[in-house]
Design an enzyme around this catalytic site. Structure first.
Site, PDB file in Angstrom:
ATOM      1  N   ASP A  21       1.328  -0.720   0.033  1.00 15.83           N
ATOM      2  CA  ASP A  21       0.081  -0.577   0.304  1.00 15.83           C
ATOM      3  C   ASP A  21       1.336   1.321   0.015  1.00 15.83           C
ATOM      4  O   ASP A  21       2.486   0.914   0.096  1.00 15.83           O
ATOM      5  CB  ASP A  21      -0.874   0.269   1.389  1.00 15.83           C
ATOM      6  CG  ASP A  21      -1.904   1.179   1.241  1.00 15.83           C
ATOM      7  OD1 ASP A  21      -2.771   1.646   0.104  1.00 15.83           O
ATOM      8  OD2 ASP A  21      -1.762   1.748   2.648  1.00 15.83           O
ATOM      9  N   SER A  22      -0.004   2.745  -0.053  1.00 14.69           N
ATOM     10  CA  SER A  22       1.298   3.716  -0.182  1.00 14.69           C
ATOM     11  C   SER A  22       2.106   3.529   1.235  1.00 14.69           C
ATOM     12  O   SER A  22       2.546   4.633   1.728  1.00 14.69           O
ATOM     13  CB  SER A  22       0.596   5.206  -0.537  1.00 14.69           C
ATOM     14  OG  SER A  22      -1.106   4.982   0.492  1.00 14.69           O
ATOM     15  N   CYS A  81      -5.092  -1.869  -1.844  1.00 16.38           N
ATOM     16  CA  CYS A  81      -4.638   0.360  -1.983  1.00 16.38           C
ATOM     17  C   CYS A  81      -5.460   0.005  -2.781  1.00 16.38           C
ATOM     18  O   CYS A  81      -5.264  -0.488  -3.958  1.00 16.38           O
ATOM     19  CB  CYS A  81      -2.945   0.333  -2.094  1.00 16.38           C
ATOM     20  SG  CYS A  81      -3.139   2.394  -2.865  1.00 16.38           S
ATOM     21  N   GLU A 131      -2.309   8.814   8.397  1.00 17.68           N
ATOM     22  CA  GLU A 131      -0.654   8.428   8.723  1.00 17.68           C
ATOM     23  C   GLU A 131       0.348   9.561   9.412  1.00 17.68           C
ATOM     24  O   GLU A 131       1.348   8.881   9.921  1.00 17.68           O
ATOM     25  CB  GLU A 131       0.243   8.990   7.005  1.00 17.68           C
ATOM     26  CG  GLU A 131      -0.577   8.260   6.048  1.00 17.68           C
ATOM     27  CD  GLU A 131       0.528   7.115   6.065  1.00 17.68           C
ATOM     28  OE1 GLU A 131       1.736   6.676   5.868  1.00 17.68           O
ATOM     29  OE2 GLU A 131      -0.458   5.845   5.651  1.00 17.68           O
ATOM     30  N   CYS A 168     -11.505   2.690  -0.664  1.00 21.32           N
ATOM     31  CA  CYS A 168      -9.506   3.072   0.412  1.00 21.32           C
ATOM     32  C   CYS A 168      -9.421   2.701   1.255  1.00 21.32           C
ATOM     33  O   CYS A 168      -9.536   2.240   2.608  1.00 21.32           O
ATOM     34  CB  CYS A 168      -9.327   4.687   0.454  1.00 21.32           C
ATOM     35  SG  CYS A 168      -7.714   5.349   0.717  1.00 21.32           S
ATOM     36  N   HIS A 222      -7.025   2.941   3.616  1.00 17.94           N
ATOM     37  CA  HIS A 222      -6.704   3.799   5.161  1.00 17.94           C
ATOM     38  C   HIS A 222      -8.175   3.624   5.740  1.00 17.94           C
ATOM     39  O   HIS A 222      -7.417   4.480   7.559  1.00 17.94           O
ATOM     40  CB  HIS A 222      -6.116   5.080   4.630  1.00 17.94           C
ATOM     41  CG  HIS A 222      -4.674   4.451   4.279  1.00 17.94           C
ATOM     42  ND1 HIS A 222      -4.117   4.829   3.570  1.00 17.94           N
ATOM     43  CD2 HIS A 222      -4.038   5.425   5.030  1.00 17.94           C
ATOM     44  CE1 HIS A 222      -2.879   4.477   3.249  1.00 17.94           C
ATOM     45  NE2 HIS A 222      -2.630   5.490   3.955  1.00 17.94           N
TER      46      HIS A 222
HETATM   47  N1  DGL Z   1      -4.885   3.438   0.298  1.00 14.71           N
HETATM   48  C1  DGL Z   1      -4.738   3.802  -0.119  1.00 14.71           C
HETATM   49  C2  DGL Z   1      -6.226   3.512  -1.112  1.00 14.71           C
HETATM   50  O1  DGL Z   1      -6.536   2.408  -0.874  1.00 14.71           O
HETATM   51  C3  DGL Z   1      -4.221   4.754  -0.461  1.00 14.71           C
HETATM   52  C4  DGL Z   1      -4.419   6.512  -0.269  1.00 14.71           C
HETATM   53  C5  DGL Z   1      -3.384   7.054  -0.690  1.00 14.71           C
HETATM   54  O2  DGL Z   1      -2.105   7.294  -0.476  1.00 14.71           O
HETATM   55  O3  DGL Z   1      -4.169   8.156  -1.170  1.00 14.71           O
HETATM   56  O4  DGL Z   1      -6.204   4.513  -1.584  1.00 14.71           O
END
Ligand code: DGL
Length: 269
Positions: free
Chosen positions: A10-11, A73, A152, A186, A188
């Site tokens: 993931d990011s 992600c 984050e 997302c 996150h």
């Molecule tokens: N967790 C990510 C997603 O599912 C990326 C969030 C990001 O880096 O903007 O989209």
């Protein structure tokens, strides 16, 4: 049986929502996780950049000889899943299909909300996927980029005034549309599940895209006879500040981090 590790990327921290579920379902698996924290957020990047980043993330995981990869992600899945599947000879799963399948099952009024990054919303991939599963589904989408930065920075708990304010601003219009199911598209966002649930109310079903995808991956490994025996472990890598990532990851995974997070120079490795 296949004793190699499972790769997840993931990011940043978001993909740990999938890892938490994988640990619960498959405690024998070794998991190698890469959080591309030096380049987070992914959500505002172009499709071309997202494909390049995803290819680099994938190449890093493949250098660890993984047997399957979960793109934990939403953003990378919407931009790069077909490319990564075409380029790799191991199972590669994203988070979109599993989340959409679960949402289509869960909705009663056929109105499904999607909150995700700007890139995921712009791609239209979640909507199109649900429409192929049930042509009567209506989707209401909203990009919520600030949620990623808050998570984050370790700001995701109920009672945090900033988080609650941002959640109300994003979600009150979504609630007013009458959706009965909301995809946290997302990875996150499930870290903010309590705060999101407080705004949406108990009658709206929240779908955790990372956890749904982890269940799908468990089935793929089982069907392909790719499971492992023994006691599994987690190895974390991050391209940004490794110590900071380890602290938040330990908190979130709710298990002691036995090994320190290892730094990765993703542009050059
Ligand atoms: N967790 C990510 C997603 O599912 C990326 C969030 C990001 O880096 O903007 O989209």
């Amino acid at each position: 049986m296949d004793n190699r590790a499972v790769g997840v990327f993931d990011s940043g921290l978001g993909g740990l929502t999938a890892v938490r579920e994988l640990r619960r379902l498959l405690p024998s698996e070794n998991i190698i996780y890469f959080g591309d924290t030096s380049r987070v957020p992914y959500g505002g990047k172009s499709e071309e950049t997202l494909i390049r980043y995803s290819q680099q993330d994938m190449a890093f995981l493949r250098s660890k000889d993984v047997k399957a990869v979960l793109i934990a992600c939403g953003t990378a899945t919407t931009a790069a899943l077909p490319t990564l599947q075409r380029e790799n000879d191991i199972p590669v799963l994203g988070v979109v299909d599993a989340a959409c399948r679960r949402a289509v099952e869960a909705t009663r009024n056929k109105r499904v909300g999607l909150i995700a990054t700007a890139a995921s919303v712009r791609s239209g991939v979640y909507e199109r996927t649900m429409r192929t599963m049930d042509s009567t589904i209506r989707t209401v989408s909203c990009a919520c980029p600030l949620f990623v930065s808050l998570v984050e920075n370790g700001r995701y708990r109920r009672g945090d005034a900033v988080v609650e304010l941002v959640a109300r601003e994003y979600l009150e219009p979504m609630k007013a549309t009458g959706v009965d199911t909301l995809i946290l598209g997302c990875t996150h966002f499930p870290l903010l599940e309590d705060v999101i649930a407080d705004v949406m109310g108990p009658e709206v079903t929240l779908i955790n895209a990372g956890a749904e995808a982890a269940r799908e991956l468990a089935l793929v490994l089982e069907k392909g006879d790719l499971l492992r025996d023994g006691v599994g472990s987690i190895t974390l890598y991050a391209s940004g500040d490794a110590a900071e990532f380890g602290e938040l990851a330990g908190h979130f995974l709710d298990e002691p981090m036995v090994k320190p997070v290892e730094p990765v120079n993703i542009e050059n490795d």
